[in-house]
Design a protein around this motif. Structure first.
Motif, PDB file in Angstrom:
ATOM      1  N   GLU A 290       0.837  -1.213   0.000  1.00 50.76           N
ATOM      2  CA  GLU A 290       0.000   0.000   0.000  1.00 50.76           C
ATOM      3  C   GLU A 290       0.868   1.258   0.000  1.00 50.76           C
ATOM      4  N   ALA A 291       1.996   1.179   0.668  1.00 53.74           N
ATOM      5  CA  ALA A 291       2.895   2.337   0.725  1.00 53.74           C
ATOM      6  C   ALA A 291       3.547   2.613  -0.630  1.00 53.74           C
ATOM      7  N   GLN A 292       3.515   1.645  -1.538  1.00 53.65           N
ATOM      8  CA  GLN A 292       4.133   1.828  -2.861  1.00 53.65           C
ATOM      9  C   GLN A 292       3.132   2.331  -3.905  1.00 53.65           C
ATOM     10  N   TRP A 299      10.098  -1.495 -16.000  1.00 59.90           N
ATOM     11  CA  TRP A 299      10.487  -2.903 -16.170  1.00 59.90           C
ATOM     12  C   TRP A 299      11.906  -3.122 -15.670  1.00 59.90           C
ATOM     13  N   GLY A 300      12.072  -4.240 -14.935  1.00 60.98           N
ATOM     14  CA  GLY A 300      13.377  -4.574 -14.357  1.00 60.98           C
ATOM     15  C   GLY A 300      13.629  -3.934 -13.006  1.00 60.98           C
ATOM     16  N   ALA A 301      12.695  -3.097 -12.514  1.00 63.95           N
ATOM     17  CA  ALA A 301      12.928  -2.353 -11.270  1.00 63.95           C
ATOM     18  C   ALA A 301      12.460  -3.141 -10.050  1.00 63.95           C
ATOM     19  N   THR A 302      13.205  -3.005  -8.964  1.00 67.14           N
ATOM     20  CA  THR A 302      12.876  -3.698  -7.716  1.00 67.14           C
ATOM     21  C   THR A 302      12.697  -2.730  -6.548  1.00 67.14           C
ATOM     22  N   GLY A 303      12.551  -1.431  -6.835  1.00 67.63           N
ATOM     23  CA  GLY A 303      12.343  -0.449  -5.787  1.00 67.63           C
ATOM     24  C   GLY A 303      13.636   0.280  -5.442  1.00 67.63           C
ATOM     25  N   PRO A 304      13.573   1.226  -4.532  1.00 64.35           N
ATOM     26  CA  PRO A 304      12.345   1.634  -3.840  1.00 64.35           C
ATOM     27  C   PRO A 304      11.518   2.678  -4.588  1.00 64.35           C
ATOM     28  N   THR A 313       6.212  -7.707  -5.753  1.00 66.25           N
ATOM     29  CA  THR A 313       5.838  -8.829  -4.887  1.00 66.25           C
ATOM     30  C   THR A 313       7.046  -9.328  -4.094  1.00 66.25           C
ATOM     31  N   GLN A 314       8.214  -9.330  -4.727  1.00 71.50           N
ATOM     32  CA  GLN A 314       9.419  -9.757  -4.026  1.00 71.50           C
ATOM     33  C   GLN A 314       9.741  -8.812  -2.867  1.00 71.50           C
ATOM     34  N   ALA A 315       9.661  -7.509  -3.144  1.00 68.14           N
ATOM     35  CA  ALA A 315       9.976  -6.517  -2.109  1.00 68.14           C
ATOM     36  C   ALA A 315       8.953  -6.550  -0.974  1.00 68.14           C
ATOM     37  N   ASN A 376       1.041   3.421 -12.835  1.00 65.17           N
ATOM     38  CA  ASN A 376       1.619   3.380 -11.503  1.00 65.17           C
ATOM     39  C   ASN A 376       1.093   2.189 -10.708  1.00 65.17           C
ATOM     40  N   VAL A 377       1.779   1.855  -9.634  1.00 68.67           N
ATOM     41  CA  VAL A 377       1.309   0.810  -8.725  1.00 68.67           C
ATOM     42  C   VAL A 377      -0.079   1.211  -8.236  1.00 68.67           C
TER      43      VAL A 377
END
Length: 394
Positions: A290-292, A299-304, A313-315, A376-377
């Motif tokens: 929810e915070a994201q 594409w290819g991004a893992t945050g933040p 989902t991984q994060a 966006n998310v």
């Protein structure tokens, strides 16, 4: 006597070629036929695709880009792992090379000392510094002339030499594998960019009116997905109500009865404890997700700052202390598969036959996910895309 007849008109003459007046007419006729043929071809050309067809094509391209993104993620993960291994091997080789040089220097000091004192046969320095001192010693039967310390130095040198050579070979092989992984990474990246470029090009050709109509089609699709989500939410709420009633009735019967049902009560308590534990983990996952919301899909991004679908989902599960693989194809293999009807908050929902997308179920038929480039998310119905499966990671 010469003839005075008037010669026939043979038309315009070109040196080396005899033509007829009909040639001009024939050329004109052929030109006319060609023009008519072009007109007919233009008239039978493929009509402009409908907006529904454009939308389907764009959706397909985004899905293909999603598949290419997962390939990119897998290649990047392999590349990162291989680079780490190569770095470790190169450090090991450097350390072993240093030890090898130290062993060589020690052998050299022995050879120098023997040379100064004349205590060894001629050529000792050469044999001690040879590439394979042991072979030389065996052949010359000189090992028995060395002190135990000198023998240890020779053994140490040979050990360091063998291990260093082995590690150098491993490093060379790992570098070759790294090069292959980097090539896969580059190809996957180009594939993603190509699919996204094609999708953008299709959308750019639409007029303002067509874009408005396409948005209307999209809203209709979203409304249908929300309707299905609400239906699932009502179904799950009813099932939960029935479950609670059954549990309350069982507790009342257990209280009214004798203690013979204590084993059953214990099992029920254990099941409740397990469910409660998962709910606690899921709460952390959903809080993170929810915070994201509002952060862009990349594409290819893992945050933040940005995510792709499996990166999110991984994060999110990492925030709950659970490590998930990088790609959707690996994440779907983790945990237990459950039916859509039995989905619980925190579960992972996978989409399409190629399992190229994933979201986090939050209840009421909805999920939080990183949708696609340009979006966006956000929270969305799980029915927005064809569902492949639902997985409970732990």
């Amino acid at each position: 006597m010469a003839s005075h007849r008037k010669p026939r008109n043979t038309g315009q003459l070109i040196p080396g070629l005899r033509t007829s007046p009909a040639v001009g007419f024939t050329a004109a006729a052929l030109t006319s036929v060609a023009l008519m043929s072009q007109t007919a071809t233009a008239a039978t050309a493929a009509p402009k695709p409908s907006l529904e067809e454009v939308q389907k094509k764009v959706d397909d391209l985004y899905r293909q880009a999603g598949v290419a993104t997962q390939k990119y993620n897998a290649a990047k993960e392999r590349t990162d792992q291989q680079r780490t291994r190569v770095d470790g091997l190169l450090d090991d080789v450097a350390e072993r090379t240093e030890k090898l040089n130290e062993a060589r220097q020690e052998l050299g000091s022995f050879a120098a000392a023997q040379y100064r004192t004349g205590s060894a046969v001629s050529g000792t320095a050469t044999l001690l510094l040879a590439e394979d001192p042991q072979e030389y010693f065996d052949q010359s039967q000189l090992m028995n002339r060395l002190t135990s310390r000198q023998k240890e130095a020779v053994d140490d040198y040979q050990t360091q030499q063998i291990e260093t050579t082995k590690k150098r070979e491993e490093a060379t092989e790992s570098l070759e594998t790294l090069t292959e992984s980097q090539a896969d990474l580059k190809a996957s990246k180009q594939d993603v960019q190509q699919k996204l470029s094609e999708a953008r090009e299709l959308l750019s050709k639409l007029t303002a009116e067509e874009k408005a109509r396409l948005a209307a089609i999209e809203r209709k699709k979203e409304e249908e997905a929300r309707r299905k989500a609400e239906e699932l939410a009502r179904q799950q709420a009813e099932e939960e109500r029935q479950r609670q009633e059954a549990q309350e009735q069982a507790e009342q019967e257990a209280t009214a009865g004798s203690g013979t049902d204590s084993g059953s009560d214990s099992g029920s308590a254990g099941s409740s404890t397990g469910s409660s534990s998962y709910a606690a983990l899921a709460a952390k996952v959903i809080d993170f997700a929810e915070a994201q919301i509002g952060k862009p899909y990349v594409w290819g991004a893992t945050g933040p700052g940005s995510y792709d679908c499996s990166g999110l989902t991984q994060a999110a599960w990492k925030a709950a202390g659970v490590s998930l693989p990088r790609t959707t194809w690996d994440q779907v293999k983790v945990g237990t598969t459950v039916s859509v009807d039995n989905a619980q908050p925190g579960d992972l929902v996978f989409f399409y036959d190629d399992i190229s997308h994933v979201g986090i179920y939050i209840g009421n038929g909805e999920m939080i996910h990183a949708p696609k480039p340009g979006a966006n998310v956000r929270v969305e119905s799980i029915y927005y895309m064809p569902i492949h499966s639902v997985v409970r990671p732990v």
